[in-house]
Write a protein that holds these residues in place. Structure first.
Motif, PDB file in Angstrom:
ATOM      1  N   UNK A 106       0.873  -1.166   0.000  1.00  0.00           N
ATOM      2  CA  UNK A 106       0.000   0.000   0.000  1.00  0.00           C
ATOM      3  C   UNK A 106       0.916   1.224   0.000  1.00  0.00           C
ATOM      4  N   UNK A 107       0.699   2.126  -0.943  1.00  0.00           N
ATOM      5  CA  UNK A 107       1.534   3.317  -1.080  1.00  0.00           C
ATOM      6  C   UNK A 107       0.716   4.540  -0.686  1.00  0.00           C
ATOM      7  N   UNK A 108       1.262   5.358   0.202  1.00  0.00           N
ATOM      8  CA  UNK A 108       0.619   6.585   0.660  1.00  0.00           C
ATOM      9  C   UNK A 108       1.528   7.740   0.259  1.00  0.00           C
ATOM     10  N   UNK A 109       0.997   8.654  -0.562  1.00  0.00           N
ATOM     11  CA  UNK A 109       1.781   9.801  -1.016  1.00  0.00           C
ATOM     12  C   UNK A 109       1.010  11.081  -0.752  1.00  0.00           C
ATOM     13  N   UNK A 110       1.676  12.044  -0.164  1.00  0.00           N
ATOM     14  CA  UNK A 110       1.087  13.352   0.071  1.00  0.00           C
ATOM     15  C   UNK A 110       1.968  14.384  -0.620  1.00  0.00           C
ATOM     16  N   UNK A 111       1.338  15.266  -1.370  1.00  0.00           N
ATOM     17  CA  UNK A 111       2.073  16.258  -2.132  1.00  0.00           C
ATOM     18  C   UNK A 111       1.211  17.487  -2.373  1.00  0.00           C
ATOM     19  N   UNK A 112       1.864  18.573  -2.717  1.00  0.00           N
ATOM     20  CA  UNK A 112       1.185  19.777  -3.170  1.00  0.00           C
ATOM     21  C   UNK A 112       1.291  19.810  -4.679  1.00  0.00           C
ATOM     22  N   UNK A 113       0.300  20.332  -5.335  1.00  0.00           N
ATOM     23  CA  UNK A 113       0.310  20.427  -6.796  1.00  0.00           C
ATOM     24  C   UNK A 113      -0.217  21.803  -7.193  1.00  0.00           C
ATOM     25  N   UNK A 114       0.449  22.405  -8.182  1.00  0.00           N
ATOM     26  CA  UNK A 114       0.051  23.726  -8.661  1.00  0.00           C
ATOM     27  C   UNK A 114       0.338  23.818 -10.147  1.00  0.00           C
ATOM     28  N   UNK A 115      -0.413  24.635 -10.860  1.00  0.00           N
ATOM     29  CA  UNK A 115      -0.054  24.901 -12.260  1.00  0.00           C
ATOM     30  C   UNK A 115       1.356  25.488 -12.324  1.00  0.00           C
ATOM     31  N   UNK A 116       2.058  25.233 -13.421  1.00  0.00           N
ATOM     32  CA  UNK A 116       3.444  25.688 -13.553  1.00  0.00           C
ATOM     33  C   UNK A 116       3.563  27.210 -13.574  1.00  0.00           C
ATOM     34  N   UNK A 117       2.469  27.914 -13.828  1.00  0.00           N
ATOM     35  CA  UNK A 117       2.506  29.378 -13.857  1.00  0.00           C
ATOM     36  C   UNK A 117       2.887  29.929 -12.478  1.00  0.00           C
ATOM     37  N   UNK A 118       3.713  30.935 -12.477  1.00  0.00           N
ATOM     38  CA  UNK A 118       4.165  31.528 -11.215  1.00  0.00           C
ATOM     39  C   UNK A 118       2.996  32.166 -10.468  1.00  0.00           C
ATOM     40  N   UNK A 119       2.995  32.011  -9.156  1.00  0.00           N
ATOM     41  CA  UNK A 119       1.976  32.629  -8.326  1.00  0.00           C
ATOM     42  C   UNK A 119       0.667  31.866  -8.241  1.00  0.00           C
ATOM     43  N   UNK A 120       0.612  30.671  -8.812  1.00  0.00           N
ATOM     44  CA  UNK A 120      -0.627  29.887  -8.781  1.00  0.00           C
ATOM     45  C   UNK A 120      -0.808  29.248  -7.408  1.00  0.00           C
ATOM     46  N   UNK A 121      -2.051  29.037  -7.018  1.00  0.00           N
ATOM     47  CA  UNK A 121      -2.358  28.435  -5.721  1.00  0.00           C
ATOM     48  C   UNK A 121      -1.984  26.953  -5.714  1.00  0.00           C
ATOM     49  N   UNK A 122      -1.516  26.488  -4.568  1.00  0.00           N
ATOM     50  CA  UNK A 122      -1.141  25.090  -4.397  1.00  0.00           C
ATOM     51  C   UNK A 122      -2.292  24.360  -3.717  1.00  0.00           C
ATOM     52  N   UNK A 123      -2.664  23.185  -4.247  1.00  0.00           N
ATOM     53  CA  UNK A 123      -3.638  22.336  -3.563  1.00  0.00           C
ATOM     54  C   UNK A 123      -2.888  21.111  -3.063  1.00  0.00           C
ATOM     55  N   UNK A 124      -3.329  20.582  -1.938  1.00  0.00           N
ATOM     56  CA  UNK A 124      -2.616  19.490  -1.287  1.00  0.00           C
ATOM     57  C   UNK A 124      -3.476  18.242  -1.296  1.00  0.00           C
TER      58      UNK A 124
END
Length: 85
Positions: free
Chosen positions: A22-40
């Motif tokens: 079982x693999x558990x991964x937590x990360x933030x992801x955002x569009x590559x554009x600068x200043x974009x909001x990060x979702x987790x």
């Protein structure tokens, strides 16, 4: 599409069970554009009802949420609720 996103790894864990891993991964992801909001997010793969995922509002919520998901999977805590964004 992934090349247009920026991933910010927070935590990775692997649990070994009789049926596989079982693999558990937590990360933030955002569009590559600068200043974009990060979702987790926390993604869990390798369990019967896969994939399971949680969305978190902030980095601190994601880090604590990853620990709560890990505790839930190992039988040391209840299933975690998502934190609103």
């Amino acid at each position: 599409m992934l090349d247009q996103m920026t991933l910010y790894p927070i935590a990775d864990d692997v649990l070994f069970a009789p049926g596989g891993k079982v693999v558990i991964r937590t990360y933030g992801v955002a569009p590559a554009a600068a200043g974009a909001a990060v979702s987790y997010r926390t993604w869990v793969t390798g369990i019967r009802d896969q994939p399971r995922y949680w969305h978190w509002g902030h980095f601190e919520d994601a880090a604590a949420g990853h620990r709560r998901v890990l505790e839930w999977l190992t039988g040391r805590g209840p299933r975690p609720a998502q934190v609103p964004a």
